[in-house]
Design a protein around this motif. Structure first.
Motif, PDB file in Angstrom:
ATOM      1  N   UNK A   1      -3.313  -7.818  -2.752  1.00 52.45           N
ATOM      2  CA  UNK A   1      -4.058  -7.242  -1.636  1.00 52.45           C
ATOM      3  C   UNK A   1      -3.817  -5.751  -1.556  1.00 52.45           C
ATOM      4  N   UNK A   2      -2.594  -5.349  -1.895  1.00 54.94           N
ATOM      5  CA  UNK A   2      -2.224  -3.935  -1.907  1.00 54.94           C
ATOM      6  C   UNK A   2      -1.455  -3.653  -3.188  1.00 54.94           C
ATOM      7  N   UNK A   3      -1.715  -2.495  -3.782  1.00 53.09           N
ATOM      8  CA  UNK A   3      -1.042  -2.118  -5.024  1.00 53.09           C
ATOM      9  C   UNK A   3      -1.225  -0.628  -5.251  1.00 53.09           C
ATOM     10  N   UNK A   4      -0.138   0.026  -5.609  1.00 52.21           N
ATOM     11  CA  UNK A   4      -0.196   1.456  -5.897  1.00 52.21           C
ATOM     12  C   UNK A   4       0.716   1.743  -7.082  1.00 52.21           C
ATOM     13  N   UNK A   5       0.192   2.462  -8.079  1.00 51.33           N
ATOM     14  CA  UNK A   5       0.993   2.802  -9.248  1.00 51.33           C
ATOM     15  C   UNK A   5       0.480   4.077  -9.875  1.00 51.33           C
ATOM     16  N   UNK A   6       1.382   4.917 -10.394  1.00 49.77           N
ATOM     17  CA  UNK A   6       0.926   6.101 -11.129  1.00 49.77           C
ATOM     18  C   UNK A   6       0.159   5.728 -12.397  1.00 49.77           C
TER      19      UNK A   6
ATOM     20  N   UNK B   1      -6.183   6.770  -8.663  1.00 53.56           N
ATOM     21  CA  UNK B   1      -7.514   6.685  -8.094  1.00 53.56           C
ATOM     22  C   UNK B   1      -8.032   5.277  -7.901  1.00 53.56           C
ATOM     23  N   UNK B   2      -7.237   4.275  -8.286  1.00 48.85           N
ATOM     24  CA  UNK B   2      -7.675   2.883  -8.155  1.00 48.85           C
ATOM     25  C   UNK B   2      -6.757   2.087  -7.230  1.00 48.85           C
ATOM     26  N   UNK B   3      -6.089   2.780  -6.322  1.00 47.36           N
ATOM     27  CA  UNK B   3      -5.125   2.130  -5.456  1.00 47.36           C
ATOM     28  C   UNK B   3      -5.782   1.069  -4.564  1.00 47.36           C
ATOM     29  N   UNK B   4      -5.094  -0.024  -4.379  1.00 47.23           N
ATOM     30  CA  UNK B   4      -5.467  -1.004  -3.364  1.00 47.23           C
ATOM     31  C   UNK B   4      -4.657  -0.656  -2.122  1.00 47.23           C
ATOM     32  N   UNK B   5      -5.229   0.136  -1.243  1.00 46.46           N
ATOM     33  CA  UNK B   5      -4.467   0.574  -0.067  1.00 46.46           C
ATOM     34  C   UNK B   5      -5.279   0.539   1.219  1.00 46.46           C
ATOM     35  N   UNK B   6      -6.459  -0.038   1.173  1.00 48.15           N
ATOM     36  CA  UNK B   6      -7.311  -0.112   2.351  1.00 48.15           C
ATOM     37  C   UNK B   6      -7.114  -1.448   3.063  1.00 48.15           C
ATOM     38  N   UNK B   7      -6.679  -1.394   4.313  1.00 48.34           N
ATOM     39  CA  UNK B   7      -6.529  -2.611   5.103  1.00 48.34           C
ATOM     40  C   UNK B   7      -7.891  -3.255   5.332  1.00 48.34           C
ATOM     41  N   UNK B   8      -8.894  -2.443   5.569  1.00 48.11           N
ATOM     42  CA  UNK B   8     -10.239  -2.978   5.812  1.00 48.11           C
ATOM     43  C   UNK B   8     -10.763  -3.714   4.583  1.00 48.11           C
ATOM     44  N   UNK B   9     -10.571  -3.118   3.399  1.00 47.71           N
ATOM     45  CA  UNK B   9     -11.041  -3.768   2.177  1.00 47.71           C
ATOM     46  C   UNK B   9     -10.257  -5.047   1.903  1.00 47.71           C
ATOM     47  N   UNK B  10      -8.957  -5.035   2.166  1.00 46.56           N
ATOM     48  CA  UNK B  10      -8.153  -6.242   1.981  1.00 46.56           C
ATOM     49  C   UNK B  10      -8.627  -7.355   2.895  1.00 46.56           C
TER      50      UNK B  10
END
Length: 308
Positions: free
Chosen positions: A29-34, A38-47
């Motif tokens: 649901x959420x994921x962030x990596x170098x 630009x493709x981070x999963x960080x939107x609560x609304x999108x999740x």
């Protein structure tokens, strides 16, 4: 859920394994990596929208394999689970070193990695109060480097303290035997508490059969990602493993890792597991087996006799 007996530890509390229902056994649901700028999963609304779409497709639970330090947003998960009327399981653990800053890794070495995993499984992730239900670690391409051995050693210690399952990212599906040798033979984690992710990306049926014969769970995950060249081999692998007596060890997951892959952003996303993958597998191996892969198998794989 209270009282003795196996339970799955979800972000809204422990539940009976059967409460998982139709389960996406590996997703994010959420994921962030170098590694994915630009493709981070960080939107609560999108999740929230993605969970709603999965629920509409027939899903009832999602296991998020996002480990420590990669933007899990654990505090957001209970409200999202309740709003979608889904069970959500969170992870502790650590991914490959390339996903972290060296200063962060040095701080983790100083703090003690196993203690962090145990704390997130039993007390909660940071100050969120959300407890993890599994430990996620990772190997390398046909190898286990020093970082992988460190994280797997910590994962084994945390497993022995809690009983939590250990989910393993296999880089391009490789290195399963190395993981079994270290995690199970040397560190004494029961193979039935090990879940291999991405083994389907290395479609060598001999490797699959050896991993299954050892007793591990095999997660056929990632078909919602764009054009994995090995996706078409999945039905053959599932059929072969089932005929060899390993049908109860197979799991299915979507492994949505980029924003563009979400169904709410016109990608396949989580619903594809049930709308695309499920009927294809049913045609190949039968509805009963696929139902088991989506329900009874994850219920068993993530169930734990939690000490606290």
């Amino acid at each position: 859920m209270s009282g003795p007996g196996p339970a799955v530890r979800t972000v809204t509390g422990d539940v009976a394994p059967s409460a998982l229902g139709v389960c996406d056994a590996h997703d994010h649901l959420f994921l962030r990596s170098p590694r994915l700028p630009g493709q981070e999963l960080d939107s609560v609304r999108a999740a929230a929208a993605e969970l709603a779409a999965f629920r509409e497709a027939g899903g009832r639970s999602v296991v998020q394999w996002t480990p420590h330090g990669m933007g899990r947003r654990a505090a957001e998960l209970p409200a999202l689970a309740r709003a979608a009327d889904l069970r959500v399981v969170a992870a502790t653990g650590l991914h490959q070193a390339v996903h972290y800053d060296e200063d962060d890794l040095a701080a983790l070495r100083a703090r003690g990695l196993a203690a962090l995993f145990v704390r997130e499984l039993t007390d909660g992730i940071a100050d969120s109060g959300v407890r993890a239900g599994l430990i996620k670690v990772a190997g390398g391409f046909h190898s286990l480097d020093a970082h992988a051995r460190w994280t797997m050693t910590a994962a084994a210690e945390a497993h022995h303290a809690t009983g939590a399952p250990v989910a393993v990212h296999l880089e391009l599906g490789t290195g399963a035997q190395d993981v079994l040798d270290l995690l199970c033979a040397d560190l004494e984690v029961p193979p039935a508490k090990v879940i291999f992710g991405h083994l389907n990306r290395f479609p060598d049926l001999e490797v699959h059969l050896r991993a299954a014969a050892a007793g591990a769970y095999l997660a056929f995950d990632g078909p919602s990602r764009a054009h994995h060249a090995t996706d078409w081999r999945m039905p053959e692998a599932v059929r072969t493993l089932t005929e060899a007596g390993h049908g109860s060890q197979l799991l299915l997951g979507g492994d949505t890792t980029t924003s563009a892959a979400r169904s709410v952003h016109e990608g396949p996303g989580m619903p594809h597991l049930l709308r695309g993958v499920r009927p294809r597998l049913e045609r190949a191996v039968g509805k009963d087996l696929v139902d088991r892969m989506l329900t009874a198998n994850p219920a068993a794989a993530f169930a734990v006799e939690w000490p606290v």
